[in-house]
Write an enzyme that holds these catalytic residues in place. Structure first.
Site, PDB file in Angstrom:
ATOM      1  N   TRP A  31       0.821  -1.063  -0.017  1.00  0.00           N
ATOM      2  CA  TRP A  31       0.203   0.042  -0.196  1.00  0.00           C
ATOM      3  C   TRP A  31       0.950   1.320   0.074  1.00  0.00           C
ATOM      4  O   TRP A  31       1.825   1.348   0.832  1.00  0.00           O
ATOM      5  CB  TRP A  31      -1.066  -0.078   1.226  1.00  0.00           C
ATOM      6  N   HIS A  97      -8.969   5.485  11.241  1.00  0.00           N
ATOM      7  CA  HIS A  97      -8.279   4.235  10.774  1.00  0.00           C
ATOM      8  C   HIS A  97      -6.749   4.403  11.087  1.00  0.00           C
ATOM      9  O   HIS A  97      -6.119   3.585  11.489  1.00  0.00           O
ATOM     10  CB  HIS A  97      -8.706   4.055   9.238  1.00  0.00           C
ATOM     11  N   PHE A 122      11.403  -0.071  12.829  1.00  0.00           N
ATOM     12  CA  PHE A 122      10.126   0.462  12.849  1.00  0.00           C
ATOM     13  C   PHE A 122      10.569   1.604  11.631  1.00  0.00           C
ATOM     14  O   PHE A 122      10.717   2.832  11.800  1.00  0.00           O
ATOM     15  CB  PHE A 122       9.561   1.228  14.007  1.00  0.00           C
ATOM     16  N   ARG A 136       9.837  12.391   2.943  1.00  0.00           N
ATOM     17  CA  ARG A 136      10.541  11.626   3.925  1.00  0.00           C
ATOM     18  C   ARG A 136      10.842  10.350   3.174  1.00  0.00           C
ATOM     19  O   ARG A 136      11.316   9.467   3.839  1.00  0.00           O
ATOM     20  CB  ARG A 136       9.679  11.448   5.425  1.00  0.00           C
TER      21      ARG A 136
END
Length: 158
Positions: A31, A97, A122, A136
């Site tokens: 995604w 969400h 992470f 980023r």
């Protein structure tokens, strides 16, 4: 520190170890692939630049950021994997969400590192909009993939 104050691709040379014999698993969310593939390119480039062998870098793709935790766990359970780098991008929308996904993934990745006693990094962008993500993922604030790879290397040198 906010990334608007620090470039994600900048780092110190402290705790940079020889990683030529280390094996890395990189789990990438499908995604927001424009962003996540840029994060992957940054992580891969950084690992190679610091001496990792291409054959010791395993990339696996999961459908979305929510699935990153399980993908990281599957990767971490292999004894030969020294560190897992998790790359994804969650962009704030009109519903809550965003909050649920970000919390679940942060918690899940933390649990993987603790369960397998190895770095689970992470490298997930949690931004307010697409432009912040682009900034980023190789844009004006550097690349979170670079930062995630350096973090993995430094944790292996702990």
């Amino acid at each position: 520190m906010a990334t608007s104050l620090k470039n994600l691709s900048s780092h110190t040379g402290k705790n940079i170890i020889d990683i030529s014999g280390k094996k890395f698993g990189i789990v990438v969310a499908e995604w927001n692939s424009e962003i996540t593939e840029s994060l992957y390119a940054g992580a891969l480039d950084t690992l190679l630049k610091h001496g990792a062998k291409r054959e010791n870098i395993i990339k696996k793709i999961v459908p979305g950021s929510f699935e990153l935790s399980l993908g990281a766990q599957w990767m971490a359970q292999h004894d030969e994997i020294d560190a897992v780098i998790v790359l994804g991008c969650v962009i704030q929308g009109d519903t809550r969400h965003f909050d649920f996904i970000c919390d679940a993934v942060a918690y899940g990745i933390t649990e993987v590192g603790l369960k397998y006693n190895k770095p689970a990094i992470f490298g997930v962008l949690t931004t307010n909009n697409q432009q912040q993500a682009l900034d980023r993922a190789g844009g004006k604030h550097g690349n979170k993939g670079d930062e995630a790879a350096i973090t993995a290397i430094k944790m292996l040198g702990f």
